[in-house]
Design an enzyme around this catalytic site. Structure first.
Site, PDB file in Angstrom:
ATOM      1  N   GLN A   1       0.840  -1.195   0.000  1.00  0.00           N
ATOM      2  CA  GLN A   1       0.000   0.000   0.000  1.00  0.00           C
ATOM      3  C   GLN A   1       0.877   1.248   0.000  1.00  0.00           C
ATOM      4  OE1 GLN A   1      -2.861  -0.233   3.185  1.00  0.00           O
ATOM      5  NE2 GLN A   1      -2.951   1.974   3.352  1.00  0.00           N
ATOM      6  N   GLY A   2       0.921   1.937  -1.132  1.00  0.00           N
ATOM      7  CA  GLY A   2       1.779   3.109  -1.256  1.00  0.00           C
ATOM      8  C   GLY A   2       0.997   4.401  -1.103  1.00  0.00           C
TER       9      GLY A   2
ATOM     10  N   SER B   1       4.742  -0.924   3.705  1.00  0.00           N
ATOM     11  CA  SER B   1       5.036  -2.199   4.369  1.00  0.00           C
ATOM     12  C   SER B   1       5.213  -3.315   3.357  1.00  0.00           C
ATOM     13  CB  SER B   1       3.911  -2.578   5.330  1.00  0.00           C
ATOM     14  OG  SER B   1       3.860  -1.674   6.393  1.00  0.00           O
TER      15      SER B   1
ATOM     16  N   GLU C   1      -9.200  -1.323   6.794  1.00  0.00           N
ATOM     17  CA  GLU C   1      -7.941  -1.679   7.445  1.00  0.00           C
ATOM     18  C   GLU C   1      -8.041  -1.497   8.961  1.00  0.00           C
ATOM     19  OE1 GLU C   1      -4.818   0.946   6.309  1.00  0.00           O
ATOM     20  OE2 GLU C   1      -3.217  -0.316   7.101  1.00  0.00           O
TER      21      GLU C   1
ATOM     22  N   SER D   1       1.468   6.753   2.150  1.00  0.00           N
ATOM     23  CA  SER D   1       2.216   7.776   2.901  1.00  0.00           C
ATOM     24  C   SER D   1       3.447   8.250   2.151  1.00  0.00           C
ATOM     25  CB  SER D   1       2.668   7.214   4.249  1.00  0.00           C
ATOM     26  OG  SER D   1       1.578   6.682   4.944  1.00  0.00           O
TER      27      SER D   1
HETATM   28  C1  FAD Z   1       4.655  -0.150  11.150  1.00  0.00           C
HETATM   29  C2  FAD Z   1       4.089   0.821  10.169  1.00  0.00           C
HETATM   30  C3  FAD Z   1       3.625   0.377   8.957  1.00  0.00           C
HETATM   31  C4  FAD Z   1       3.101   1.272   8.021  1.00  0.00           C
HETATM   32  N1  FAD Z   1       2.684   0.788   6.812  1.00  0.00           N
HETATM   33  C5  FAD Z   1       2.266   1.666   5.857  1.00  0.00           C
HETATM   34  C6  FAD Z   1       1.924   1.197   4.559  1.00  0.00           C
HETATM   35  O1  FAD Z   1       1.997  -0.002   4.266  1.00  0.00           O
HETATM   36  N2  FAD Z   1       1.538   2.082   3.629  1.00  0.00           N
HETATM   37  C7  FAD Z   1       1.432   3.415   3.904  1.00  0.00           C
HETATM   38  O2  FAD Z   1       1.044   4.158   3.034  1.00  0.00           O
HETATM   39  N3  FAD Z   1       1.755   3.903   5.136  1.00  0.00           N
HETATM   40  C8  FAD Z   1       2.166   3.054   6.115  1.00  0.00           C
HETATM   41  N4  FAD Z   1       2.515   3.533   7.377  1.00  0.00           N
HETATM   42  C9  FAD Z   1       2.499   4.981   7.605  1.00  0.00           C
HETATM   43  C10 FAD Z   1       1.455   5.485   8.579  1.00  0.00           C
HETATM   44  O3  FAD Z   1       0.186   5.486   7.987  1.00  0.00           O
HETATM   45  C11 FAD Z   1       1.894   6.876   9.047  1.00  0.00           C
HETATM   46  O4  FAD Z   1       3.065   6.715   9.824  1.00  0.00           O
HETATM   47  C12 FAD Z   1       0.843   7.583   9.862  1.00  0.00           C
HETATM   48  O5  FAD Z   1      -0.273   7.917   9.082  1.00  0.00           O
HETATM   49  C13 FAD Z   1       1.383   8.845  10.550  1.00  0.00           C
HETATM   50  O6  FAD Z   1       2.083   9.678   9.698  1.00  0.00           O
HETATM   51  P1  FAD Z   1       3.512  10.251  10.107  1.00  0.00           P
HETATM   52  O7  FAD Z   1       4.345   9.100  10.500  1.00  0.00           O
HETATM   53  O8  FAD Z   1       3.978  11.100   9.023  1.00  0.00           O
HETATM   54  O9  FAD Z   1       3.274  11.115  11.422  1.00  0.00           O
HETATM   55  P2  FAD Z   1       2.759  12.630  11.466  1.00  0.00           P
HETATM   56  O10 FAD Z   1       1.566  12.790  10.625  1.00  0.00           O
HETATM   57  O11 FAD Z   1       3.898  13.547  11.226  1.00  0.00           O
HETATM   58  O12 FAD Z   1       2.315  12.739  12.987  1.00  0.00           O
HETATM   59  C14 FAD Z   1       3.221  13.030  14.068  1.00  0.00           C
HETATM   60  C15 FAD Z   1       2.411  13.269  15.339  1.00  0.00           C
HETATM   61  O13 FAD Z   1       1.528  14.385  15.171  1.00  0.00           O
HETATM   62  C16 FAD Z   1       0.194  14.036  15.452  1.00  0.00           C
HETATM   63  N5  FAD Z   1      -0.714  14.758  14.563  1.00  0.00           N
HETATM   64  C17 FAD Z   1      -0.578  14.983  13.236  1.00  0.00           C
HETATM   65  N6  FAD Z   1      -1.653  15.630  12.742  1.00  0.00           N
HETATM   66  C18 FAD Z   1      -2.490  15.815  13.787  1.00  0.00           C
HETATM   67  C19 FAD Z   1      -3.787  16.411  13.930  1.00  0.00           C
HETATM   68  N7  FAD Z   1      -4.447  16.926  12.902  1.00  0.00           N
HETATM   69  N8  FAD Z   1      -4.352  16.414  15.154  1.00  0.00           N
HETATM   70  C20 FAD Z   1      -3.711  15.874  16.223  1.00  0.00           C
HETATM   71  N9  FAD Z   1      -2.515  15.307  16.156  1.00  0.00           N
HETATM   72  C21 FAD Z   1      -1.903  15.270  14.945  1.00  0.00           C
HETATM   73  C22 FAD Z   1       0.150  12.542  15.195  1.00  0.00           C
HETATM   74  O14 FAD Z   1      -0.910  11.926  15.896  1.00  0.00           O
HETATM   75  C23 FAD Z   1       1.502  12.080  15.674  1.00  0.00           C
HETATM   76  O15 FAD Z   1       1.449  11.887  17.052  1.00  0.00           O
HETATM   77  C24 FAD Z   1       3.050   2.656   8.323  1.00  0.00           C
HETATM   78  C25 FAD Z   1       3.510   3.100   9.555  1.00  0.00           C
HETATM   79  C26 FAD Z   1       4.051   2.209  10.481  1.00  0.00           C
HETATM   80  C27 FAD Z   1       4.541   2.725  11.790  1.00  0.00           C
END
Ligand code: FAD
Lengths: 387, 324
Positions: A124-125, A159, A242, A127
């Site tokens: 799933q691409g 992932s 999901e 992020s």
């Molecule tokens: C193990 C793992 C597997 C994953 N697999 C995939 C995958 O297969 N495909 C894919 O596309 N993605 C995947 N992801 C990505 C995942 O969806 C993102 O990490 C997630 O959506 C958060 O984005 P970020 O890491 O950029 O954090 P950020 O968005 O930068 O968030 C950082 C912090 O700020 C807070 N925050 C941000 N915006 C707000 C708001 N509006 N209100 C309150 N708090 C806020 C968040 O809650 C968090 O605590 C994976 C992540 C992990 C850890």
């Protein structure tokens, strides 16, 4: 919806299915994991074995390679797998739902049977480095040419991309239109020229997620899923399913650990520190509540309700169960902290990601507030996470 | 019941609840209270499970308990309409308490399931009742007259002492005893879920209306997350209670009892959390005697101790069932 009685299924019918499955399993037991065999590879072998017996996609229509039964049947099989300490059904349900809802008929016939069989492994691409919670802010661009697209950008956290053949990719097809109408979904074969997959090491040492570099990658129009601009609703459908407890193999994994803790509670009753016994009891309650909740969602879905924003509730319940469970497990087995590469400690580390992947817990709360409780949006500064 | 039939019964009950709900603690008074109880008795819901097989499923009864919990009602639905009649039903076909009397259930003084020493019991949820049925740990069922009112933090629920002597009127076998305990746990849980649900809905409504800093307080993320967490807690209770009720209709009593204990453990914790979150959203107004918030708080707080406390439940649930 929940103001009226729910039908949790016909126990006799489900019992028959469980018995059939157990009989099949006796003849086709879980294979050994080879030394050095990466977990995804091992799970993929198991997936194919389950599929050969007809135990994958029970709730998918027959014309797409499933068995045309209900989600209750699929859940019963997940239960059985958990009960016999086997890994759960591969997590494809949420991708299958997205395809069933948005792909054209010939695409569905092309991709779904292969997905269920394990012939194609999908990742799933969504992020990107600059677009996590704020997914709509993605900048990967798909430029349209005659009959195809050319895609440029970078994905992050994809992932198991290194073990996948196809990627459900989101990219912008229109830089001018508002974000939610300018994102389009594609099925990208990862062996295309211009695609670079670079695994990232997770804190537990696993190679789970990857970086994906897309350098003028050609994607055919026939590989576009739905129409241009359908990418956003497709993504929302995908994440809704999901986040739903049913479509993940997690529940049976939790069940096994809970039972392990309960056996320790019985065998080492006098030795456990004060309070730990009730913490274990709490883990059992969390787990059983999650199972009940998943069954209720199944019953609601059979009653005609599609997965929607309320799946954010499911995700938070799942997170609560998983994180407390592994925290408790480390207290019950403190030796894990002093071992190199302990499996339980690795799982504990992974449990910390439960409140991040699939949308963080804060984002789930935003969704519940806005789309389940219909609370108003902040009028002054731009409203983050309201999507 | 057929789906439409259930909706009819529910709507009938809702209109009763709408008529007799009270607006504040000051309205808790003996004579309107007795009138409300008479009106409830006239609905005839106590007959719902008297036929064989019962006309109403346990799940349907749990939904009615939930409806009752939603409104600040001083009536005894659980004690006199659901629990005591079910106990008599399980005891033996067609058995009723002494003719002309209305029974509720007797609990230990601390409102938990009666323990071996039954010398100090209370008649719980006793509005309209003139006797109380006690199930001892070994399954014997006794009946006794009621004494004077006993004080209780829950202003909506009547509690009286129980007079000695108690007469033995029958005995539950082991599955019957498990069924009865599970049924009681599920009905109490259902009522508490209804209360917490209603109160959270009220606080969500308030968050949309109440304005501070020139905007609705429901726009603030801190308030939103408080209410989102309360919603998650509540939905967990709903799922656990509905499922346990369904188990009573469809699974062996032993399994149903585990599901019911799980539900009560979840409800004990989560309904209190949810109501407290709702009160926070209301701010100062919810701290007053006039506001209905404390009626809900008192109900869930005391409810969390009724039949089985969290401590009673978690330690036994920490170990595998012996028979598994
Ligand atoms: C193990 C793992 C597997 C994953 N697999 C995939 C995958 O297969 N495909 C894919 O596309 N993605 C995947 N992801 C990505 C995942 O969806 C993102 O990490 C997630 O959506 C958060 O984005 P970020 O890491 O950029 O954090 P950020 O968005 O930068 O968030 C950082 C912090 O700020 C807070 N925050 C941000 N915006 C707000 C708001 N509006 N209100 C309150 N708090 C806020 C968040 O809650 C968090 O605590 C994976 C992540 C992990 C850890």
């Amino acid at each position: 919806m929940t103001d009226t009685p729910l039908d949790f299924g016909d126990p006799a019918d489900l019992d028959r299915l469980r018995r059939d499955f157990r009989a099949w399993l006796a003849g086709h037991p879980l294979p050994e994991r080879r030394p050095d065999e990466p977990l995804p590879v091992f799970l993929h072998r198991w997936h194919r074995q389950l599929h050969s017996g007809g135990w994958v996609g029970l709730d998918v229509p027959e014309r797409y390679g499933g068995r045309g039964l209900s989600a209750l049947h699929q859940v019963a099989i997940s239960d059985e797998l958990g009960a016999c300490h086997a890994p759960g059904i591969p997590r494809i349900g949420y991708l299958a739902h997205a395809l069933m809802e948005f792909a054209g008929e010939d695409q569905r016939r092309r991709w779904l049977p292969r997905m269920l069989a394990g012939d194609d492994v999908w990742c799933q691409g969504f992020s990107e480095p600059g677009a996590g919670s704020d997914l709509a802010g993605m900048s990967t661009l798909a430029t349209r040419h005659d009959g195809h697209y050319s895609v440029r950008g970078q994905k992050l956290w994809t992932s198991y991309a290194q073990y996948s053949g196809l990627c459900l990719l989101l990219a912008r097809t229109d830089r001018g239109a508002p974000a939610h109408r300018s994102i389009t979904a594609f099925a990208l074969p990862l062996d295309r020229p211009g695609v670079t997959v670079r695994p990232l090491r997770a804190m537990n040492g696993d190679d789970e997620f990857c970086e994906l570099f897309l350098d003028d990658v050609r994607i055919e129009e026939s590989e576009r899923i739905g129409a241009e601009g359908d990418g956003w609703p497709l993504a929302m459908t995908t994440v809704s399913y999901e986040r739903n407890a049913l479509d993940t193999g997690h529940i049976s994994k939790y069940g096994l650990l809970v039972e392990r803790l309960r056996r320790v509670a019985r065998d080492r009753r006098g030795e456990l520190p004060d309070g730990l016994l009730s913490e274990i009891g709490r883990c059992f309650v969390d787990y059983e509540v999650l199972v009940a909740h998943a069954r209720r969602r199944t019953a609601e879905r059979l009653g005609g309700q599609a997965a929607g924003p309320e799946s954010s509730i499911d995700k938070l319940l799942m997170t609560r169960t998983e994180q407390r469970l592994y925290e408790t497990a480390l207290k019950v087995f403190p030796g894990e902290l002093h071992e190199e590469g302990g499996e339980l400690f690795g799982d504990y580390l992974y449990s910390r990601a439960a409140s991040v992947y699939g949308g963080t817990s804060q984002i789930q709360r935003n969704i519940i507030a806005k789309r389940v409780l219909h609370l108003p949006s902040l009028s002054k500064p731009p409203n983050p996470g309201a999507t | 019941m057929e789906a439409e039939e259930f909706l009819l019964v529910r709507d009938l009950f809702r209109s009763f609840a709408g008529r007799f709900r009270i607006g504040s603690a000051d309205e808790v008074k003996p004579s309107p209270r007795a009138a409300a109880q008479r009106a409830l008795a006239e609905l005839g819901l106590g007959e719902l499970r008297r036929s064989s097989p019962p006309a109403a499923t346990v799940q349907e009864c749990a939904l009615l308990a939930e409806e009752h919990g939603r409104q600040p009602l001083t009536t005894s639905l659980l004690g006199t309409v659901l629990l005591a009649p079910e106990l008599l039903r399980v005891l033996g076909a067609g058995r009723r308490s002494d003719s002309g009397t209305t029974a509720t259930v007797a609990l230990a003084r601390d409102l938990r399931f009666p323990r071996a020493d039954t010398s100090e019991l209370v008649a719980w949820d006793c509005e309209g009742a003139d006797s109380a049925l006690c199930v001892t740990p070994d399954g014997a069922v006794t009946q006794a007259e009621l004494g004077p009112l006993a004080p209780s933090a829950d202003l909506l629920r009547g509690i009286r002492t129980v007079r000695s002597p108690q007469r033995i009127i029958g005995r539950l076998d082991a599955p019957g005893h498990q069924h009865w305990q599970a049924y009681a746990l599920v009905m109490v849980s259902g009522e508490l879920v209804g209360a917490a649900r209603e109160f959270v809905e009220l606080s969500v409504g308030y968050a949309r209306e109440r304005r501070q800093y020139g905007q609705a307080i429901g726009e603030f993320q801190a308030v939103q997350h408080l209410l989102a967490d309360a919603t998650v807690a509540l939905e967990a209770c709903v799922s656990a209670t509905r499922y346990a009720a369904w188990c009573l209709d469809n699974e062996p009593p032993e399994r149903a009892l585990t599901a019911a204990r799980v539900a009560k453990a979840e409800v004990n914790r989560s309904t209190v959390e949810a109501v407290q979150a709702g009160m926070q959203v209301f701010g100062g107004i919810a701290q007053t005697w006039e506001h209905i918030a404390h009626l809900y708080l008192r109900k869930v707080l005391l409810g969390a101790t009724v039949l089985a406390t969290t401590a009673d439940l978690l330690v036994p649930l920490a170990e595998p069932e012996v028979t598994r």
